[in-house]
Design an enzyme around this catalytic site. Structure first.
Site, PDB file in Angstrom:
ATOM      1  N   SER A 129      20.052  26.027  17.703  1.00 25.36           N
ATOM      2  CA  SER A 129      20.393  24.868  17.801  1.00 25.36           C
ATOM      3  C   SER A 129      21.748  24.050  17.330  1.00 25.36           C
ATOM      4  O   SER A 129      21.903  24.640  16.125  1.00 25.36           O
ATOM      5  CB  SER A 129      19.349  23.858  17.581  1.00 25.36           C
ATOM      6  N   GLU A 153       9.031  34.064  19.134  1.00 27.30           N
ATOM      7  CA  GLU A 153       8.725  32.652  18.294  1.00 27.30           C
ATOM      8  C   GLU A 153       7.884  31.908  18.724  1.00 27.30           C
ATOM      9  O   GLU A 153       7.106  31.174  17.844  1.00 27.30           O
ATOM     10  CB  GLU A 153      10.278  31.845  18.333  1.00 27.30           C
TER      11      GLU A 153
HETATM   12  C1  LIG Z   1      10.354  21.059  13.056  1.00 25.39           C
HETATM   13  C2  LIG Z   1      11.609  21.718  13.686  1.00 25.39           C
HETATM   14  C3  LIG Z   1      12.296  22.873  13.183  1.00 25.39           C
HETATM   15  C4  LIG Z   1      13.166  23.309  13.929  1.00 25.39           C
HETATM   16  N1  LIG Z   1      13.827  24.653  13.239  1.00 25.39           N
HETATM   17  C5  LIG Z   1      14.904  25.127  14.003  1.00 25.39           C
HETATM   18  C6  LIG Z   1      15.524  26.235  13.739  1.00 25.39           C
HETATM   19  O1  LIG Z   1      15.101  26.818  12.528  1.00 25.39           O
HETATM   20  N2  LIG Z   1      16.383  26.578  14.149  1.00 25.39           N
HETATM   21  C7  LIG Z   1      16.982  26.188  15.272  1.00 25.39           C
HETATM   22  O2  LIG Z   1      17.968  26.648  16.053  1.00 25.39           O
HETATM   23  N3  LIG Z   1      16.442  25.049  16.030  1.00 25.39           N
HETATM   24  C8  LIG Z   1      15.457  24.365  15.196  1.00 25.39           C
HETATM   25  N4  LIG Z   1      14.825  23.427  15.707  1.00 25.39           N
HETATM   26  C9  LIG Z   1      15.390  22.680  16.867  1.00 25.39           C
HETATM   27  C10 LIG Z   1      14.714  22.749  18.104  1.00 25.39           C
HETATM   28  O3  LIG Z   1      14.820  23.776  18.743  1.00 25.39           O
HETATM   29  C11 LIG Z   1      15.329  21.599  18.954  1.00 25.39           C
HETATM   30  O4  LIG Z   1      15.017  20.149  18.511  1.00 25.39           O
HETATM   31  C12 LIG Z   1      14.839  21.508  20.438  1.00 25.39           C
HETATM   32  O5  LIG Z   1      14.895  22.851  21.190  1.00 25.39           O
HETATM   33  C13 LIG Z   1      15.087  20.444  21.098  1.00 25.39           C
HETATM   34  O6  LIG Z   1      16.367  20.085  21.221  1.00 25.39           O
HETATM   35  P1  LIG Z   1      17.103  18.903  20.879  1.00 25.39           P
HETATM   36  O7  LIG Z   1      16.655  18.378  19.750  1.00 25.39           O
HETATM   37  O8  LIG Z   1      18.603  18.968  20.841  1.00 25.39           O
HETATM   38  O9  LIG Z   1      16.623  17.919  21.756  1.00 25.39           O
HETATM   39  P2  LIG Z   1      17.234  17.695  23.439  1.00 25.39           P
HETATM   40  O10 LIG Z   1      17.341  19.043  23.940  1.00 25.39           O
HETATM   41  O11 LIG Z   1      18.276  16.639  23.291  1.00 25.39           O
HETATM   42  O12 LIG Z   1      15.730  16.920  23.976  1.00 25.39           O
HETATM   43  C14 LIG Z   1      15.590  15.628  23.907  1.00 25.39           C
HETATM   44  C15 LIG Z   1      14.368  15.170  24.828  1.00 25.39           C
HETATM   45  O13 LIG Z   1      14.833  15.530  26.217  1.00 25.39           O
HETATM   46  C16 LIG Z   1      14.034  16.419  26.810  1.00 25.39           C
HETATM   47  N5  LIG Z   1      14.742  17.325  27.872  1.00 25.39           N
HETATM   48  C17 LIG Z   1      15.741  17.925  27.649  1.00 25.39           C
HETATM   49  N6  LIG Z   1      16.129  18.877  28.609  1.00 25.39           N
HETATM   50  C18 LIG Z   1      15.311  18.416  29.706  1.00 25.39           C
HETATM   51  C19 LIG Z   1      15.215  19.146  31.034  1.00 25.39           C
HETATM   52  N7  LIG Z   1      16.120  19.856  31.296  1.00 25.39           N
HETATM   53  N8  LIG Z   1      14.124  18.550  31.693  1.00 25.39           N
HETATM   54  C20 LIG Z   1      13.213  17.847  31.221  1.00 25.39           C
HETATM   55  N9  LIG Z   1      13.463  17.148  29.827  1.00 25.39           N
HETATM   56  C21 LIG Z   1      14.449  17.520  28.959  1.00 25.39           C
HETATM   57  C22 LIG Z   1      13.428  17.270  25.618  1.00 25.39           C
HETATM   58  O14 LIG Z   1      12.203  17.905  26.248  1.00 25.39           O
HETATM   59  C23 LIG Z   1      13.117  16.088  24.604  1.00 25.39           C
HETATM   60  O15 LIG Z   1      12.134  15.226  24.803  1.00 25.39           O
HETATM   61  C24 LIG Z   1      13.710  22.760  15.242  1.00 25.39           C
HETATM   62  C25 LIG Z   1      13.250  21.390  15.597  1.00 25.39           C
HETATM   63  C26 LIG Z   1      12.212  21.001  14.754  1.00 25.39           C
HETATM   64  C27 LIG Z   1      11.537  19.704  15.326  1.00 25.39           C
END
Ligand SMILES: Cc1cc2nc3c(=O)[nH]c(=O)nc-3n(C[C@H](O)[C@H](O)[C@H](O)COP(=O)(O)OP(=O)(O)OC[C@H]3O[C@@H](n4cnc5c(N)ncnc54)[C@H](O)[C@@H]3O)c2cc1C
Length: 379
Positions: free
Chosen positions: A133, A249
């Site tokens: 991410s 994962e």
């Molecule tokens: C506890 C925790 C640990 C984590 N650890 C890691 C890690 O070790 N390494 C790493 O790389 N990442 C990590 N992450 C990040 C995690 O993978 C991302 O938070 C997640 O993939 C969502 O990305 P974002 O936060 O950018 O949200 P966004 O992608 O911006 O999403 C925001 C909202 O919009 C919705 N949304 C987005 N796109 C769509 C779509 N096409 N259709 C419908 N709805 C959609 C999502 O479902 C969400 O509700 C971690 C996250 C958490 C909470």
């Protein structure tokens, strides 16, 4: 419409012998660990504990012996994982490396790297974090901007990763970065690198979570020089490789067993003559039973060499739903009567603050449901 069939997995007798061994180990090793620390579950980390598991042969269990593994079955591994999660053992230091980085390295890393590093993982001595991410790229991972440029001396990486769990206690990151220009094919031009977290130019900054604890980080790359042989797999194949990594994962029992301590606290507080409590707790236990069968089915798929991506997405989505409902049910049943500062009170509070992240980490609910719909030919 394509169907989805998950064979409910069954465990052979040798698994139950192993389970008794694991339980005896945990009873001793976890004797002094209070309930609120067990609530951290696989987010809790102890290097000493990871080394103990390594010495027991409980990390890299299914891997070939030449990589320091133990050539045991996926189902035996499953038993060790579920016992660790049920006990709330501090397995977080080695969890990512055991679950996904080791298998990725064995499959794609050059011979200069994998035989040297994978045995350290199996010994519980090398810890990994996931560099996927970025600030503007989570669900839409293909939009990452961190970039590696090839030079005579190696690849030079610049950019920023975020939400990187455990980066501050990891020796290595597997980073997905852009190595080619963006094109019409959004999934082209990305590659994976093995990054040593001690290299110059790499900065790890803490991001505190809702509990006020340090688990995530922001990791910045400023001209980080990466040797050529740290490219994992072929240049440009990063997207394909990351898909396989994400299937690992999402495939484990931690996707429904992250809140076991709260259920144990509820059981301890329950009044056997209270029908309302019995019905509510009985429903939760039935859900866990179903999820366990599905999750065992995923482990059986892995043991047959099948891709568990679709089934794993389903278990993760349903597992998060069950776990996210737990704090409200606990509060409804016991909230008015729990003594402030009691273990039930602390575990209920900490679980309530943790569960919202369960449908974000490892892929959000909406993204998983998209995968499920696609897998069933529904979109
Ligand atoms: C506890 C925790 C640990 C984590 N650890 C890691 C890690 O070790 N390494 C790493 O790389 N990442 C990590 N992450 C990040 C995690 O993978 C991302 O938070 C997640 O993939 C969502 O990305 P974002 O936060 O950018 O949200 P966004 O992608 O911006 O999403 C925001 C909202 O919009 C919705 N949304 C987005 N796109 C769509 C779509 N096409 N259709 C419908 N709805 C959609 C999502 O479902 C969400 O509700 C971690 C996250 C958490 C909470």
């Amino acid at each position: 419409m394509q169907g989805l069939h998950i064979d409910p997995g069954t465990l052979p007798p040798e698994c139950e012998t192993l389970r008794a061994e694991v339980r005896a180990f945990l009873a001793e090793a976890m004797a002094d660990v209070p309930p609120e620390r067990r609530t951290r579950n696989w987010s809790g980390a102890s290097e000493e504990f990871s080394r103990k598991l390594g010495a027991r042969g409980w990390i890299g269990m299914t891997w070939p012996k030449r990589y320091g593994g133990h050539e045991r079955s996926f189902l035996e591994r499953y038993v060790v994982l579920e016992e660790m999660l049920a006990a709330g053992a501090p397995v977080g230091a080695h969890w990512v490396a055991d679950r996904q980085s080791g298998p990725l390295l064995m499959r794609y890393a050059p011979d200069t790297l994998a035989p040297r590093i994978v045995p350290l993982i199996a010994r519980g001595e090398a810890y990994f974090c996931i560099g996927m991410s970025e600030p503007d790229s989570g669900s839409d991972l293909a939009s990452i901007r961190t970039k590696a440029v090839k030079t005579e001396h190696g690849w030079v990486i610049n950019g920023r990763k975020v939400w990187t769990s455990g980066a501050h206690r990891s020796h290595y990151m597997i980073a997905l970065v852009r190595t080619g220009e963006r094109s019409d094919n959004r999934h082209a031009g990305m590659s994976q690198f093995l990054v040593d977290m001690s290299w110059p130019g790499l900065t790890v900054r803490p991001i505190l979570n809702q509990l006020g604890e340090h688990d995530f980080n922001e990791v910045t790359f400023d001209d980080v020089l990466v040797p050529h042989d740290h490219l994992i797999g072929a240049e440009g194949d990063g997207w394909k490789q990351v898909g396989a990594e994400l299937a690992f994962e999402r495939s484990g029992p931690e996707r429904y067993l992250s809140s076991t301590q709260l259920l144990l606290e509820m059981l301890a507080a329950a009044d056997a003559t209270d029908t309302r409590q019995a019905v509510a707790i009985g429903r939760i236990v039935a859900s866990y039973g179903t999820l366990r069968q599905m999750s065992l089915g995923v482990a059986a798929m892995l043991s047959r060499g099948e891709s568990p991506a679709l089934a794993a997405a389903l278990v993760k989505d349903q597992g998060a739903l069950v776990e996210q409902a737990l704090p409200d049910i606990a509060h409804d049943l016991f909230g008015g009567r729990s003594v402030p500062g009691s273990s039930l009170d602390k575990v209920m509070r900490d679980t309530a603050l943790s569960v919202p992240s369960f449908s974000l980490r490892g892929g959000t609910r909406e993204i998983l449901r998209g995968i499920i719909a696609k897998g069933l030919d529904l979109r």
